[in-house]
Design an enzyme around this catalytic site. Structure first.
Site, PDB file in Angstrom:
ATOM      1  CG  ASP A 422      28.069  39.115  19.159  1.00  0.00           C
ATOM      2  OD1 ASP A 422      26.961  38.863  19.318  1.00  0.00           O
ATOM      3  OD2 ASP A 422      29.121  39.481  19.943  1.00  0.00           O
ATOM      4  CG  HIS A 423      21.918  36.807  15.562  1.00  0.00           C
ATOM      5  ND1 HIS A 423      21.474  37.929  15.089  1.00  0.00           N
ATOM      6  CD2 HIS A 423      21.141  35.638  15.258  1.00  0.00           C
ATOM      7  CE1 HIS A 423      20.414  37.702  14.310  1.00  0.00           C
ATOM      8  NE2 HIS A 423      20.174  36.267  14.482  1.00  0.00           N
ATOM      9  NE  ARG A 424      26.677  39.449  22.388  1.00  0.00           N
ATOM     10  CZ  ARG A 424      27.689  39.570  22.956  1.00  0.00           C
ATOM     11  NH1 ARG A 424      27.448  39.465  24.493  1.00  0.00           N
ATOM     12  NH2 ARG A 424      29.079  39.317  22.483  1.00  0.00           N
ATOM     13  CB  ILE A 426      25.946  41.241  12.830  1.00  0.00           C
ATOM     14  CG1 ILE A 426      26.956  42.198  12.846  1.00  0.00           C
ATOM     15  CG2 ILE A 426      25.717  40.786  11.389  1.00  0.00           C
ATOM     16  CD1 ILE A 426      28.568  41.638  12.789  1.00  0.00           C
TER      17      ILE A 426
END
Ligand code: CAO
Length: 450
Positions: A422-424, A426
């Site tokens: 989850d780029h939010r 990591i």
């Protein structure tokens, strides 16, 4: 003065018997005149049976799955003069449209509480208004309408409208893709959860264009198969996770030559304990080590999207392929278990998954998921994050590869890793470090004990 009246199925058109697919009221529930009580569904249409009067439901004579026809008694209703004027009688009523659609509110059913008289006068037959037809399905088979009118009862449409949810974007989990109250709630909850991350003009996920229904038989022969219950349920969760989490997948490879030698060397020991040692328990141990090293991977985003909940336990979900679809049971406290114990648990839980015997608690509490397609094949894939987790490891089939050691090429057994995150939560550098660390743990599995 009160009367109990019988509510009967009114003229429902040319149907001999129709299925009851939804009971919208409960015993002791106050209902208003014309309020929908039941949803019926034939192979051509869905319709609702409204209440003939306001009053209190004292008995339900049908349940979901029953088949009913015109004239059948479906409920008893206590009608009192006072019931019509709730303000005068102290009836407490909360109406859905008056409340903000907060997550808290959605957790509770809107309730109507009424003091019911205990006297039971003789039932009389009430004249029930005509049922309300809902979306008629284009075909007589169980096909989810992919566009046009979503398959939902008027009560559900009203509920969705009140909460501002677009039915065309909700995946129905009931028979023939019908949208239930719980589907609407889950959709709205998810929208509330992801709102902070998706704000900024896009309006996601409410403004996607709906898919259009296509009659594929125009182009050639077709056959329609209903999805299994698991496929329908997991499908809507997968779609939600895919659409609401910004996924990135990091690819890497682990040199598992030594690990495989160790595994094979201990296969006899495993057999003696009545189990089989596959590479998966090793991967679980390596993941636990990496989760300890990088705690933000062992976390969930808070519901308001403003903080990270770090977990101090290590429960690992394992994707299991069953005849009915994908399920993800959770192995608990993997940090406290040895390889053979994990192998035994894995065999036991995947067998129960395939026998359809998993319990709700088997699915709960996961921190991180492993989806291993290594027993089947492939070189890489992009697994979908199992929310509220923030990362998932996909594992493909190990293969031999010539690796340059500075002097010569040596044959090494390489395991392809695909980490979706989850780029939010990591960033890419952390994901690359996590995957490298994981690969290093597997290259020398003794390091997990350090
Ligand atoms: N590379 C090479 N061989 C592998 C391997 C890998 N990465 N992973 C497993 N194998 C081998 C095993 O050693 C075993 O070999 P033997 O038959 O010689 O003993 C064989 O493949 C079969 O393993 P398995 O599948 O029975 O056992 P497992 O522990 O690897 O996996 C389970 C268990 C339950 C995860 C698996 O059976 C399964 O269901 N996988 C599918 C998961 C899935 O569908 N994911 C996709 C999710 S997204 O839709």
């Amino acid at each position: 003065m009160s009367n109990i009246i019988e509510i009967r199925i009114p003229d429902i058109g040319d149907f001999d018997g129709v299925d009851v697919i939804e009971v919208l009221v409960a015993i002791d529930q106050q209902v208003a005149k014309e309020e929908s009580l039941f949803t019926l569904e034939s192979d051509k249409a869905t319709m609702e049976i409204p209440s003939p009067e306001s009053g209190v439901i004292t008995e339900l004579k049908i349940a979901v799955g029953d088949v009913v026809k015109e004239g059948d008694v479906v409920a008893l209703l206590l009608v009192s003069a006072e019931a019509d004027t709730s303000a005068d009688t102290g009836v407490e009523t909360e109406i859905a449209s008056d409340v903000e659609p907060s997550t808290e509110v959605l957790k509770e059913e809107v309730e109507t509480v009424v003091a019911v008289e205990t006297a039971t006068p003789t039932p009389i037959v009430a004249e029930v208004p005509k049922p309300t037809p809902v979306a008629a399905s284009a075909s007589s088979k169980a096909v989810t309408p992919a566009g046009g009118m979503a398959h939902a009862s008027p009560a559900i449409r009203r509920f969705a409208r009140e909460l501002g949810a677009n039915l065309n974007q909700i995946v129905g989990s009931a028979r023939a893709g019908r949208i239930t109250r719980d589907d609407v709630k889950a959709f709205v909850k998810q929208a509330l959860t992801t709102a902070p991350a998706t704000s900024g003009g896009s309006g996601m996920p409410f403004d996607l264009p709906p898919l259009r229904a296509i009659d594929f038989s125009k182009f050639g022969e077709i056959e329609t198969q209903s999805l299994s219950r698991i496929q329908k349920l997991s499908g809507s969760f997968l779609a939600r996770n895919w659409i609401s989490i910004p996924h990135v997948t990091q690819f890497d490879e682990a040199d598992i030559t030594e690990m495989e030698a160790f595994r094979k060397g201990n296969q006899e020991l495993a057999r003696a304990r009545g189990t089989k040692l596959t590479p998966l328990p090793f991967m679980i141990k390596a993941c636990v080590a990496a989760l300890k090293q990088f705690p933000q991977f062992n976390a969930s985003l808070s519901i308001d999207g403003k903080s990270l909940v770090l977990k101090k336990y290590h429960h690992i979900g394992i994707a299991v392929d069953t005849d009915d679809g994908l399920v993800v049971p959770v192995l608990r406290n993997c940090d406290q278990k040895g390889l053979l114990e994990l192998a035994e648990e894995l065999a036991e839980v995947s067998q129960r998954a395939r026998d359809g015997k998993l319990l709700p608690k088997d699915f709960q509490g996961g921190c991180f998921t492993i989806s291993s397609l290594g027993g089947i094949g492939g070189t890489a894939f992009t697994p979908i994050i199992n929310a509220p987790e923030v990362a998932i490891l996909g594992v493909s089939r190990a293969y031999m590869k010539p690796l340059w050691n500075g002097m010569e090429f040596r044959p090494r057994l390489m395991l392809p890793l695909s980490l979706s995150y989850d780029h939010r939560v990591i960033d890419g550098a952390s994901a690359a470090r996590f995957t490298r660390y994981l690969a290093e743990m597997m290259a020398d599995i003794r390091r997990v004990m350090l």
